[in-house]
Design a protein around this motif. Structure first.
Motif, PDB file in Angstrom:
ATOM      1  N   TYR A   3       0.969  -1.090   0.074  1.00 28.30           N
ATOM      2  CA  TYR A   3       0.287  -0.211   0.054  1.00 28.30           C
ATOM      3  C   TYR A   3       0.598   1.136   0.153  1.00 28.30           C
ATOM      4  O   TYR A   3       1.824   1.168   0.551  1.00 28.30           O
ATOM      5  CB  TYR A   3      -0.926   0.032   1.409  1.00 28.30           C
ATOM      6  CG  TYR A   3      -1.907  -1.484   1.401  1.00 28.30           C
ATOM      7  CD1 TYR A   3      -2.793  -0.843   0.646  1.00 28.30           C
ATOM      8  CD2 TYR A   3      -1.082  -2.117   1.993  1.00 28.30           C
ATOM      9  CE1 TYR A   3      -3.563  -2.542   0.644  1.00 28.30           C
ATOM     10  CE2 TYR A   3      -2.187  -3.241   1.919  1.00 28.30           C
ATOM     11  CZ  TYR A   3      -3.301  -3.004   1.439  1.00 28.30           C
ATOM     12  OH  TYR A   3      -3.804  -4.621   1.543  1.00 28.30           O
ATOM     13  N   ARG A   4       0.772   2.063  -0.107  1.00 29.54           N
ATOM     14  CA  ARG A   4       1.386   3.697  -1.232  1.00 29.54           C
ATOM     15  C   ARG A   4       0.591   4.686  -0.426  1.00 29.54           C
ATOM     16  O   ARG A   4      -0.532   5.124  -0.984  1.00 29.54           O
ATOM     17  CB  ARG A   4       2.119   3.259  -2.350  1.00 29.54           C
ATOM     18  CG  ARG A   4       2.775   4.961  -2.153  1.00 29.54           C
ATOM     19  CD  ARG A   4       3.443   5.125  -3.494  1.00 29.54           C
ATOM     20  NE  ARG A   4       4.060   3.554  -3.635  1.00 29.54           N
ATOM     21  CZ  ARG A   4       5.003   4.007  -4.570  1.00 29.54           C
ATOM     22  NH1 ARG A   4       5.350   4.871  -5.622  1.00 29.54           N
ATOM     23  NH2 ARG A   4       5.551   2.041  -4.963  1.00 29.54           N
ATOM     24  N   SER A   5       1.073   5.896   0.579  1.00 33.10           N
ATOM     25  CA  SER A   5       0.601   6.846   0.431  1.00 33.10           C
ATOM     26  C   SER A   5       1.638   8.017   0.158  1.00 33.10           C
ATOM     27  O   SER A   5       2.039   7.491  -0.759  1.00 33.10           O
ATOM     28  CB  SER A   5       0.212   7.252   2.399  1.00 33.10           C
ATOM     29  OG  SER A   5       1.902   6.799   3.000  1.00 33.10           O
ATOM     30  N   THR A   6       1.457   9.223   0.653  1.00 30.72           N
ATOM     31  CA  THR A   6       2.386  10.278  -0.001  1.00 30.72           C
ATOM     32  C   THR A   6       3.022  10.708   0.361  1.00 30.72           C
ATOM     33  O   THR A   6       3.716  11.725   0.009  1.00 30.72           O
ATOM     34  CB  THR A   6       0.981  11.184  -1.337  1.00 30.72           C
ATOM     35  OG1 THR A   6       0.556  11.596   0.438  1.00 30.72           O
ATOM     36  CG2 THR A   6       0.811  10.613  -1.673  1.00 30.72           C
ATOM     37  N   ARG A  44      -3.148   7.203   5.264  1.00 33.74           N
ATOM     38  CA  ARG A  44      -4.073   7.345   4.027  1.00 33.74           C
ATOM     39  C   ARG A  44      -2.944   6.325   2.918  1.00 33.74           C
ATOM     40  O   ARG A  44      -2.088   6.438   2.976  1.00 33.74           O
ATOM     41  CB  ARG A  44      -4.129   8.491   3.700  1.00 33.74           C
ATOM     42  CG  ARG A  44      -4.928   9.334   4.220  1.00 33.74           C
ATOM     43  CD  ARG A  44      -5.404  10.943   3.825  1.00 33.74           C
ATOM     44  NE  ARG A  44      -6.697  10.567   2.525  1.00 33.74           N
ATOM     45  CZ  ARG A  44      -7.917  10.400   3.176  1.00 33.74           C
ATOM     46  NH1 ARG A  44      -8.684   9.784   4.514  1.00 33.74           N
ATOM     47  NH2 ARG A  44      -8.567  10.009   2.034  1.00 33.74           N
ATOM     48  N   CYS A  45      -3.938   5.538   2.282  1.00 35.78           N
ATOM     49  CA  CYS A  45      -3.706   4.469   1.273  1.00 35.78           C
ATOM     50  C   CYS A  45      -3.880   5.226   0.409  1.00 35.78           C
ATOM     51  O   CYS A  45      -5.417   5.589   0.113  1.00 35.78           O
ATOM     52  CB  CYS A  45      -4.059   3.334   1.910  1.00 35.78           C
ATOM     53  SG  CYS A  45      -3.242   2.327  -0.105  1.00 35.78           S
ATOM     54  N   HIS A  46      -4.020   4.885  -1.184  1.00 38.58           N
ATOM     55  CA  HIS A  46      -3.579   6.124  -2.093  1.00 38.58           C
ATOM     56  C   HIS A  46      -3.470   5.132  -3.328  1.00 38.58           C
ATOM     57  O   HIS A  46      -4.120   5.545  -4.503  1.00 38.58           O
ATOM     58  CB  HIS A  46      -2.766   7.518  -2.596  1.00 38.58           C
ATOM     59  CG  HIS A  46      -3.265   8.264  -1.328  1.00 38.58           C
ATOM     60  ND1 HIS A  46      -4.820   8.917  -1.439  1.00 38.58           N
ATOM     61  CD2 HIS A  46      -2.373   9.006  -0.090  1.00 38.58           C
ATOM     62  CE1 HIS A  46      -4.485   9.846  -0.290  1.00 38.58           C
ATOM     63  NE2 HIS A  46      -3.159   9.791   0.526  1.00 38.58           N
ATOM     64  N   SER A  47      -2.528   4.049  -3.101  1.00 39.26           N
ATOM     65  CA  SER A  47      -2.701   3.468  -4.345  1.00 39.26           C
ATOM     66  C   SER A  47      -1.706   1.927  -4.115  1.00 39.26           C
ATOM     67  O   SER A  47      -1.534   1.547  -2.628  1.00 39.26           O
ATOM     68  CB  SER A  47      -1.634   3.491  -5.332  1.00 39.26           C
ATOM     69  OG  SER A  47      -0.233   3.821  -4.606  1.00 39.26           O
TER      70      SER A  47
END
Length: 188
Positions: A3-6, A44-47
């Motif tokens: 999972y990726r956040s910013t 938060r997870c964006h991708s």
């Protein structure tokens, strides 16, 4: 699954022997089994990217809320793809299964009303069984996805072996489930 956040920090949690690697910028969390609450790893997870296996992801902690099935691949903008207003908060790894599949679906809660035993996918409960609603089930063998609309469309629910006496009590009171399919080893 990754999972990726910013943000620019990195966090890694290894939970099994499955090999998953993350490349790129930003904070990430590496998950190799169930995770009931990702908030302690990232806010938060964006991708995400699934390098192996299959996962159900949820928009609330403790495997609650909207859920979506992810198999091997990259999901760069899943939030807009699924119409979610929030981000992934928990995930459940779906174990590979190669045995037989068997489930009993019931028209009413607590295994009441019309009952049908299923061993394969069903794209429409109404067309095959003349059943307008499914409100409980018993999964004897295999892992399944149940969908709110015919032809495997709409919101979904992951079912593993066990008894599900009331979809309403599980938080699906406003939904009608109208189709289902097996999670087969070919999806891996």
């Amino acid at each position: 699954m990754q999972y990726r956040s910013t943000s620019n920090n990195s966090s890694r949690a290894n939970m099994s022997n499955t090999d998953m690697n993350m490349r790129g910028k930003g904070r990430h969390y590496e998950c190799m089994s169930d995770c009931a609450d990702m908030f302690s790893y990232m806010s938060r997870c964006h991708s995400c990217r699934v390098e192996s296996g299959c996962f159900m992801v949820y928009d609330r902690p403790n495997y609650m809320g909207n859920q979506y099935f992810f198999r091997r691949g990259e999901y760069a903008d899943y939030m807009s793809m699924m119409g979610w207003s929030d981000c992934i908060r928990s995930c459940r790894m779906i174990p590979m299964y190669r045995g037989s599949y068997r489930m009993r679906i019931y028209e009413r809660e607590n295994f009441g009303g019309m009952m049908h035993e299923c061993m394969d996918d069903c794209d429409s409960f109404m067309d095959r069984y003349r059943m307008s609603n499914c409100m409980s089930c018993h999964v004897m063998d295999g892992h399944w996805l149940m969908y709110e609309q015919p032809h495997y469309k709409g919101r979904m629910m992951y079912l593993r072996p066990g008894e599900y006496r009331s979809f309403r009590d599980m938080g699906y009171g406003g939904m009608r489930f109208m189709s289902m399919r097996r999670i087969m080893d070919s999806w891996y």
